[in-house]
Design a protein around this motif. Structure first.
Motif, PDB file in Angstrom:
ATOM      1  N   LEU A  72       0.835  -1.200   0.000  1.00 34.84           N
ATOM      2  CA  LEU A  72       0.000   0.000   0.000  1.00 34.84           C
ATOM      3  C   LEU A  72       0.870   1.251   0.000  1.00 34.84           C
ATOM      4  CD1 LEU A  72      -2.921   1.258   0.432  1.00 34.84           C
ATOM      5  CD2 LEU A  72      -2.353   1.206   2.843  1.00 34.84           C
ATOM      6  N   ASN A  98      -2.757   5.896  -1.229  1.00 38.38           N
ATOM      7  CA  ASN A  98      -3.453   6.996  -0.552  1.00 38.38           C
ATOM      8  C   ASN A  98      -3.274   8.309  -1.306  1.00 38.38           C
ATOM      9  OD1 ASN A  98      -4.543   5.399   1.460  1.00 38.38           O
ATOM     10  ND2 ASN A  98      -2.776   5.640   2.794  1.00 38.38           N
ATOM     11  N   ARG A 102      -5.570   8.118  -4.266  1.00 35.82           N
ATOM     12  CA  ARG A 102      -6.957   8.380  -3.869  1.00 35.82           C
ATOM     13  C   ARG A 102      -7.186   9.876  -3.651  1.00 35.82           C
ATOM     14  NH1 ARG A 102      -7.023   3.186   0.110  1.00 35.82           N
ATOM     15  NH2 ARG A 102      -7.820   1.674  -1.399  1.00 35.82           N
ATOM     16  N   GLU A 162      -8.353   5.697 -11.496  1.00 33.49           N
ATOM     17  CA  GLU A 162      -9.469   4.810 -11.148  1.00 33.49           C
ATOM     18  C   GLU A 162      -9.118   3.352 -11.415  1.00 33.49           C
ATOM     19  OE1 GLU A 162     -13.399   7.618 -11.805  1.00 33.49           O
ATOM     20  OE2 GLU A 162     -12.540   6.613 -13.548  1.00 33.49           O
ATOM     21  N   ILE A 203      -6.670   2.156  -8.721  1.00 27.37           N
ATOM     22  CA  ILE A 203      -7.331   2.056  -7.417  1.00 27.37           C
ATOM     23  C   ILE A 203      -8.263   0.844  -7.387  1.00 27.37           C
ATOM     24  CG2 ILE A 203      -9.012   3.184  -5.890  1.00 27.37           C
ATOM     25  CD1 ILE A 203      -7.634   5.873  -6.748  1.00 27.37           C
ATOM     26  N   VAL A 204      -8.996   0.618  -8.474  1.00 21.92           N
ATOM     27  CA  VAL A 204      -9.890  -0.546  -8.533  1.00 21.92           C
ATOM     28  C   VAL A 204      -9.085  -1.834  -8.419  1.00 21.92           C
ATOM     29  CG1 VAL A 204     -11.392  -1.877 -10.087  1.00 21.92           C
ATOM     30  CG2 VAL A 204     -11.784   0.561  -9.769  1.00 21.92           C
ATOM     31  N   ASN A 235      -7.954  -2.230  -4.881  1.00 25.41           N
ATOM     32  CA  ASN A 235      -9.087  -2.600  -4.018  1.00 25.41           C
ATOM     33  C   ASN A 235      -9.425  -4.070  -4.166  1.00 25.41           C
ATOM     34  OD1 ASN A 235      -9.269  -0.001  -3.021  1.00 25.41           O
ATOM     35  ND2 ASN A 235     -10.946   0.590  -4.353  1.00 25.41           N
ATOM     36  N   GLN A 236      -9.344  -4.583  -5.397  1.00 27.89           N
ATOM     37  CA  GLN A 236      -9.605  -6.008  -5.617  1.00 27.89           C
ATOM     38  C   GLN A 236      -8.568  -6.854  -4.883  1.00 27.89           C
ATOM     39  OE1 GLN A 236      -9.672  -6.195  -9.888  1.00 27.89           O
ATOM     40  NE2 GLN A 236     -11.878  -5.784  -9.983  1.00 27.89           N
ATOM     41  N   GLU A 262      -6.821  -5.933  -2.274  1.00 29.55           N
ATOM     42  CA  GLU A 262      -7.005  -5.707  -0.853  1.00 29.55           C
ATOM     43  C   GLU A 262      -8.149  -6.558  -0.287  1.00 29.55           C
ATOM     44  OE1 GLU A 262      -6.551  -1.696   1.729  1.00 29.55           O
ATOM     45  OE2 GLU A 262      -8.177  -1.660   0.258  1.00 29.55           O
ATOM     46  N   ASN A 263      -9.146  -6.842  -1.122  1.00 32.07           N
ATOM     47  CA  ASN A 263     -10.312  -7.594  -0.677  1.00 32.07           C
ATOM     48  C   ASN A 263     -10.168  -9.099  -0.850  1.00 32.07           C
ATOM     49  OD1 ASN A 263     -11.750  -5.311   0.164  1.00 32.07           O
ATOM     50  ND2 ASN A 263     -12.415  -4.905  -1.912  1.00 32.07           N
TER      51      ASN A 263
END
Length: 79
Positions: free
Chosen positions: A25, A31, A34, A67, A70-71, A74-75, A77-78
């Motif tokens: 990260l 960050n 973002r 975007e 970040i997407v 996020n994928q 991260e999840n």
């Protein structure tokens, strides 16, 4: 527990993965990305930007790139 992983080993592995994801990260500057995306979205709502087609195109291009990154993060991260 025979043949399997103990709770303690599992907790240690989770902690290691958490630390590695925090390093990732940080190194990706997610960050900052973002924050920049929010800034761009705010700028794109400005009438001054709408009056400048070149500036609007540049900001929209940067927005799409941010975007996408970040997407993807996020994928990850999840997972």
């Amino acid at each position: 527990m025979s043949g399997g992983i103990s709770i303690k080993e599992l907790e240690q592995r989770i902690e290691e993965l958490t630390e590695k994801s925090e390093i990732l990260l940080s190194s990706l500057g997610i960050n900052k990305k973002r924050s920049r995306l929010k800034e761009i979205c705010d700028l794109l709502n400005s009438p001054d930007v709408w009056a400048d087609n070149t500036k609007m195109a540049e900001l929209n291009k940067e927005k799409r790139l941010l975007e996408t990154g970040i997407v993807l993060f996020n994928q990850f991260e999840n997972l």
